[in-house]
Design a protein around this motif. Structure first.
Motif, PDB file in Angstrom:
ATOM      1  N   ASN A  24       0.873  -1.169   0.000  1.00  0.00           N
ATOM      2  CA  ASN A  24       0.000   0.000   0.000  1.00  0.00           C
ATOM      3  C   ASN A  24       0.913   1.222   0.000  1.00  0.00           C
ATOM      4  OD1 ASN A  24      -1.759   2.117   0.638  1.00  0.00           O
ATOM      5  ND2 ASN A  24      -3.088   0.774   1.831  1.00  0.00           N
ATOM      6  N   VAL A  25       0.975   1.913  -1.139  1.00  0.00           N
ATOM      7  CA  VAL A  25       1.912   3.023  -1.305  1.00  0.00           C
ATOM      8  C   VAL A  25       1.141   4.304  -1.557  1.00  0.00           C
ATOM      9  CG1 VAL A  25       3.811   3.955  -2.692  1.00  0.00           C
ATOM     10  CG2 VAL A  25       3.714   1.499  -2.192  1.00  0.00           C
ATOM     11  N   MET A  26       1.423   5.323  -0.747  1.00  0.00           N
ATOM     12  CA  MET A  26       0.741   6.608  -0.873  1.00  0.00           C
ATOM     13  C   MET A  26       1.792   7.719  -0.978  1.00  0.00           C
ATOM     14  SD  MET A  26      -1.725   8.573   1.880  1.00  0.00           S
ATOM     15  CE  MET A  26      -2.786   7.157   2.035  1.00  0.00           C
ATOM     16  N   ALA A  27       1.585   8.635  -1.923  1.00  0.00           N
ATOM     17  CA  ALA A  27       2.483   9.775  -2.079  1.00  0.00           C
ATOM     18  C   ALA A  27       1.682  11.006  -2.461  1.00  0.00           C
ATOM     19  CB  ALA A  27       3.545   9.488  -3.140  1.00  0.00           C
ATOM     20  N   GLY A  28       2.220  12.165  -2.103  1.00  0.00           N
ATOM     21  CA  GLY A  28       1.515  13.401  -2.408  1.00  0.00           C
ATOM     22  C   GLY A  28       1.419  13.673  -3.893  1.00  0.00           C
ATOM     23  N   LEU A  29       2.514  13.436  -4.643  1.00  0.00           N
ATOM     24  CA  LEU A  29       2.535  13.813  -6.058  1.00  0.00           C
ATOM     25  C   LEU A  29       2.775  12.657  -7.013  1.00  0.00           C
ATOM     26  CD1 LEU A  29       4.528  17.165  -5.843  1.00  0.00           C
ATOM     27  CD2 LEU A  29       2.126  16.885  -6.458  1.00  0.00           C
ATOM     28  N   ILE A  30       3.836  11.884  -6.783  1.00  0.00           N
ATOM     29  CA  ILE A  30       4.245  10.902  -7.796  1.00  0.00           C
ATOM     30  C   ILE A  30       4.623   9.578  -7.156  1.00  0.00           C
ATOM     31  CG2 ILE A  30       5.953  10.367  -9.590  1.00  0.00           C
ATOM     32  CD1 ILE A  30       6.338  13.380  -9.965  1.00  0.00           C
ATOM     33  N   VAL A  31       4.190   8.485  -7.779  1.00  0.00           N
ATOM     34  CA  VAL A  31       4.743   7.159  -7.524  1.00  0.00           C
ATOM     35  C   VAL A  31       5.257   6.644  -8.851  1.00  0.00           C
ATOM     36  CG1 VAL A  31       4.286   4.772  -6.867  1.00  0.00           C
ATOM     37  CG2 VAL A  31       3.275   6.641  -5.540  1.00  0.00           C
ATOM     38  N   ALA A  32       6.548   6.333  -8.890  1.00  0.00           N
ATOM     39  CA  ALA A  32       7.154   5.843 -10.126  1.00  0.00           C
ATOM     40  C   ALA A  32       7.941   4.572  -9.829  1.00  0.00           C
ATOM     41  CB  ALA A  32       8.075   6.906 -10.723  1.00  0.00           C
ATOM     42  N   ALA A  33       7.699   3.520 -10.654  1.00  0.00           N
ATOM     43  CA  ALA A  33       8.410   2.256 -10.494  1.00  0.00           C
ATOM     44  C   ALA A  33       8.555   1.597 -11.850  1.00  0.00           C
ATOM     45  CB  ALA A  33       7.671   1.343  -9.522  1.00  0.00           C
ATOM     46  N   LYS A  34       9.486   0.656 -11.940  1.00  0.00           N
ATOM     47  CA  LYS A  34       9.598  -0.086 -13.192  1.00  0.00           C
ATOM     48  C   LYS A  34       8.371  -0.969 -13.375  1.00  0.00           C
ATOM     49  CE  LYS A  34      13.445  -1.967 -14.503  1.00  0.00           C
ATOM     50  NZ  LYS A  34      14.710  -2.754 -14.516  1.00  0.00           N
ATOM     51  N   GLU A  35       7.972  -1.634 -12.272  1.00  0.00           N
ATOM     52  CA  GLU A  35       6.876  -2.596 -12.364  1.00  0.00           C
ATOM     53  C   GLU A  35       5.970  -2.439 -11.144  1.00  0.00           C
ATOM     54  OE1 GLU A  35       6.340  -7.439 -13.034  1.00  0.00           O
ATOM     55  OE2 GLU A  35       8.332  -6.508 -13.037  1.00  0.00           O
ATOM     56  N   ILE A  36       4.664  -2.376 -11.401  1.00  0.00           N
ATOM     57  CA  ILE A  36       3.692  -2.238 -10.318  1.00  0.00           C
ATOM     58  C   ILE A  36       2.781  -3.453 -10.329  1.00  0.00           C
ATOM     59  CG2 ILE A  36       1.808  -0.862  -9.371  1.00  0.00           C
ATOM     60  CD1 ILE A  36       3.074   1.602 -10.658  1.00  0.00           C
ATOM     61  N   GLY A  37       2.688  -4.146  -9.165  1.00  0.00           N
ATOM     62  CA  GLY A  37       1.925  -5.386  -9.089  1.00  0.00           C
ATOM     63  C   GLY A  37       2.791  -6.566  -9.506  1.00  0.00           C
ATOM     64  N   ILE A  86       3.493   6.347 -12.447  1.00  0.00           N
ATOM     65  CA  ILE A  86       4.276   5.970 -13.634  1.00  0.00           C
ATOM     66  C   ILE A  86       4.801   4.550 -13.469  1.00  0.00           C
ATOM     67  CG2 ILE A  86       6.322   6.492 -15.017  1.00  0.00           C
ATOM     68  CD1 ILE A  86       6.061   9.409 -14.074  1.00  0.00           C
ATOM     69  N   ALA A  87       4.586   3.719 -14.506  1.00  0.00           N
ATOM     70  CA  ALA A  87       5.183   2.386 -14.569  1.00  0.00           C
ATOM     71  C   ALA A  87       6.111   2.362 -15.782  1.00  0.00           C
ATOM     72  CB  ALA A  87       4.120   1.308 -14.688  1.00  0.00           C
ATOM     73  N   LEU A  88       7.390   2.238 -15.528  1.00  0.00           N
ATOM     74  CA  LEU A  88       8.362   2.280 -16.629  1.00  0.00           C
ATOM     75  C   LEU A  88       8.328   1.003 -17.469  1.00  0.00           C
ATOM     76  CD1 LEU A  88      11.409   3.809 -14.723  1.00  0.00           C
ATOM     77  CD2 LEU A  88       9.689   5.004 -16.096  1.00  0.00           C
ATOM     78  N   ILE A 125      -9.525   0.036 -10.680  1.00  0.00           N
ATOM     79  CA  ILE A 125      -8.922  -1.287 -10.515  1.00  0.00           C
ATOM     80  C   ILE A 125      -8.402  -1.728 -11.884  1.00  0.00           C
ATOM     81  CG2 ILE A 125      -9.262  -3.692  -9.839  1.00  0.00           C
ATOM     82  CD1 ILE A 125      -9.586  -1.812  -7.530  1.00  0.00           C
ATOM     83  N   ILE A 126      -7.129  -2.032 -11.957  1.00  0.00           N
ATOM     84  CA  ILE A 126      -6.526  -2.466 -13.226  1.00  0.00           C
ATOM     85  C   ILE A 126      -6.956  -3.905 -13.495  1.00  0.00           C
ATOM     86  CG2 ILE A 126      -4.377  -2.801 -14.483  1.00  0.00           C
ATOM     87  CD1 ILE A 126      -4.976   0.113 -13.767  1.00  0.00           C
ATOM     88  N   ASP A 127      -7.623  -4.127 -14.638  1.00  0.00           N
ATOM     89  CA  ASP A 127      -8.127  -5.473 -14.955  1.00  0.00           C
ATOM     90  C   ASP A 127      -7.369  -6.138 -16.097  1.00  0.00           C
ATOM     91  OD1 ASP A 127      -8.971  -3.901 -17.012  1.00  0.00           O
ATOM     92  OD2 ASP A 127     -11.123  -4.257 -16.715  1.00  0.00           O
ATOM     93  N   LYS A 128      -6.349  -5.451 -16.597  1.00  0.00           N
ATOM     94  CA  LYS A 128      -5.511  -6.056 -17.634  1.00  0.00           C
ATOM     95  C   LYS A 128      -4.105  -5.486 -17.504  1.00  0.00           C
ATOM     96  CE  LYS A 128      -6.513  -2.593 -21.191  1.00  0.00           C
ATOM     97  NZ  LYS A 128      -6.982  -2.359 -22.584  1.00  0.00           N
ATOM     98  N   GLU A 129      -3.188  -6.155 -18.156  1.00  0.00           N
ATOM     99  CA  GLU A 129      -1.797  -5.700 -18.043  1.00  0.00           C
ATOM    100  C   GLU A 129      -1.543  -4.530 -18.993  1.00  0.00           C
ATOM    101  OE1 GLU A 129       2.332  -7.577 -19.406  1.00  0.00           O
ATOM    102  OE2 GLU A 129       1.492  -8.624 -17.646  1.00  0.00           O
ATOM    103  N   PHE A 130      -0.857  -3.524 -18.473  1.00  0.00           N
ATOM    104  CA  PHE A 130      -0.428  -2.388 -19.278  1.00  0.00           C
ATOM    105  C   PHE A 130       1.104  -2.394 -19.365  1.00  0.00           C
ATOM    106  CE2 PHE A 130      -4.597  -1.000 -17.922  1.00  0.00           C
ATOM    107  CZ  PHE A 130      -5.062  -0.234 -18.980  1.00  0.00           C
ATOM    108  N   GLY A 131       1.595  -1.956 -20.501  1.00  0.00           N
ATOM    109  CA  GLY A 131       3.037  -1.786 -20.657  1.00  0.00           C
ATOM    110  C   GLY A 131       3.471  -0.492 -19.987  1.00  0.00           C
ATOM    111  N   PRO A 132       4.573   0.106 -20.451  1.00  0.00           N
ATOM    112  CA  PRO A 132       5.007   1.386 -19.883  1.00  0.00           C
ATOM    113  C   PRO A 132       3.847   2.377 -19.903  1.00  0.00           C
ATOM    114  CG  PRO A 132       6.661   0.528 -21.366  1.00  0.00           C
ATOM    115  CD  PRO A 132       5.474  -0.346 -21.527  1.00  0.00           C
ATOM    116  N   SER A 133       3.459   2.868 -18.715  1.00  0.00           N
ATOM    117  CA  SER A 133       2.221   3.653 -18.612  1.00  0.00           C
ATOM    118  C   SER A 133       2.369   4.821 -17.656  1.00  0.00           C
ATOM    119  CB  SER A 133       1.070   2.764 -18.119  1.00  0.00           C
ATOM    120  OG  SER A 133       0.930   1.619 -18.917  1.00  0.00           O
TER     121      SER A 133
END
Length: 458
Positions: free
Chosen positions: A300-313, A415-417, A434-442
């Motif tokens: 569970n990640v919360m940020a005021g402005l940005i969350v950026a990672a290579k892969e989420i989930g 952001i997901a790189l 709720i994400i119901d499918k896989e997204f690439g860089p998004s």
């Protein structure tokens, strides 16, 4: 033939003696010998009378004494600190048990504490020999009270005073207060808990159930394991294995290699050069997860402005929740104010009912209230006025904070790189998806008052 009276003077000329070779002597004869020998100072008249009365032959008899010089005392510095490790004493709790984690192994001084007191040198006092000559004395030698960082000298030069909280140290005769505490190994039973007014550097890790608190920055070369670490500045460490226990908090930024089952909060930015796994994270501005892994999963990640990672989930569809657009501190403040507003409104209703009862009683008694009830009536009206003012201020603050949230929401993004996996929940400024499918860089942002996911192009 022996002289009737012989005069002898010791080598330092502080004592003059006579040796009698004849018992039949007079005071005038003795004083003639002294005068003839140049003895002018410290002549003991009473002693001479005693010699004349009870003469002793062939033995030196003291008849004059000089005054020896008194050298001045050297300046002295008395240090009001203990160098090295203090005696380790565990804390005895109120119930009589002993907390072996709470031991003190270093001395801490507070700003304003006197660290050293200098005693000034004294002047020497000249002496005088039996010939009446002065014997010079030496004045005491002075020494400098030398201070370094975070220490000042009093106006009269007699005291060294701490300017800041910290550890008192002496290096090459220089007294200073260090605001850096260095722990050469782990924080464990050998050190006890750490609570330091400055920066802390730990060359090892932090063992379970211990805590490290610092008003400045904390740098840990090892791993924090199920421990509490709190900094008034930044925190940097190898990683956190929280085991669902312990709390890591910083007023500034936090930099780690990894987070596992950790609870982490910072007012600034969180930088993770690895992964966030099964953790709860709150950052005032942004969360960046980079490195070879760069993954947020089951967290569970919360940020005021940005969350950026290579892969989420993850491919295993482990629930992962990412929220931006709300500064955690602002959200907490709104919750607290909302709770207070609710309580104050209830209090206001109770006071209004009480005031109405008093006013009804007043009408029935032709505008008269007994003294005790009149006093309570006035108090109730005064309290109601204070609550009105308080409510007005709190409601205005909530409105301002909510407007702030709107600004955050418009500027915030996720952001997901590389990719975002299904079963990931994303929240931006209160909007949920709720994400119901896989997204690439998004990149996910608010557009037309709803969350929109677009391809991320660096």
């Amino acid at each position: 033939m022996d002289t009737k009276i012989e005069l002898k003077v010791d080598s330092d000329k502080l004592n003059a003696f006579i040796v009698l070779n004849d018992k039949n002597v007079s005071e005038s004869e003795i004083k003639f010998v002294l005068d003839n020998g140049g003895i002018k100072f410290g002549i003991a008249d009473a002693k001479i009378k005693e010699i004349v009365k009870n003469p002793i032959l062939k033995e030196p008899l003291l008849v004059a004494q000089g005054v020896p010089p008194v050298n001045g005392k050297d300046a002295k510095i008395e240090y009001k600190l203990e160098e090295g490790t203090q005696e380790r004493r565990p804390l005895v709790l109120d119930d009589g048990t002993v907390d072996y984690k709470d031991v003190k192994v270093f001395k801490i001084v507070k700003a304003g504490d006197v660290l050293a007191v200098k005693t000034s040198p004294t002047k020497g006092r000249n002496g005088r020999d039996v010939f009446g000559n002065d014997i010079p004395a030496k004045d005491g030698k002075d020494i400098r009270l030398i201070v370094g960082r975070n220490v000042s000298i009093s106006e009269d030069g007699s005291k060294a005073i701490a300017e800041k909280d910290g550890i008192p140290l002496i290096h090459d005769g220089i007294l200073e207060v260090s605001q850096l505490l260095e722990i050469k190994g782990d924080v464990d039973y050998s050190t006890g808990n750490i609570d330091f007014p400055g920066d802390v550097e730990i060359r090892g890790g932090v063992s379970p159930a211990f805590y490290v608190k610092a008003t400045g920055n904390i740098r840990i070369k090892g791993v924090i394991e199920a421990a509490d670490v709190s900094a008034g500045g930044n925190i940097e460490c190898l990683g956190v294995k929280g085991r669902g226990k312990g709390l890591i908090t910083a007023k500034g930024d936090i930099k780690v290699k990894f987070l596992e089952n950790a609870i982490v909060e910072c007012d600034g930015d969180l930088y993770v050069d690895g992964s966030i796994v099964n953790s709860k994270v709150r950052a005032g501005r942004k969360v960046e997860v980079t490195g070879n892994v760069g993954q947020i999963v089951g967290s569970n990640v919360m940020a005021g402005l940005i969350v950026a990672a290579k892969e989420i989930g993850s491919e295993m569809a482990v629930t992962t929740r990412i929220e931006v657009g709300v500064n955690p501190k602002i959200r907490d403040r709104i919750k607290m104010l909302s709770s207070q507003i609710y309580v104050q409104k209830q209090n206001l209703e109770k006071l209004s009912n009480l005031i109405k009862l008093f006013e009804d009683t007043k009408k029935k008694n032709n505008g008269f209230l007994p003294a005790d009830k009149a006093e309570k009536y006035d108090q109730a009206k005064s309290s109601r006025l204070e609550i009105y003012k308080s409510l007005s201020q709190m409601i205005a603050e909530v409105k301002e904070l909510e407007e702030n949230i709107s600004t955050y929401a418009n500027d915030s993004m996720i952001i997901a790189l590389s990719k975002i996996h299904p079963s990931t929940e994303i929240i931006i400024g209160g909007r949920r998806m709720i994400i119901d499918k896989e997204f690439g860089p998004s990149i996910a942002k608010i557009s037309n008052d709803k969350i929109e996911i677009k391809p991320y192009i660096p």
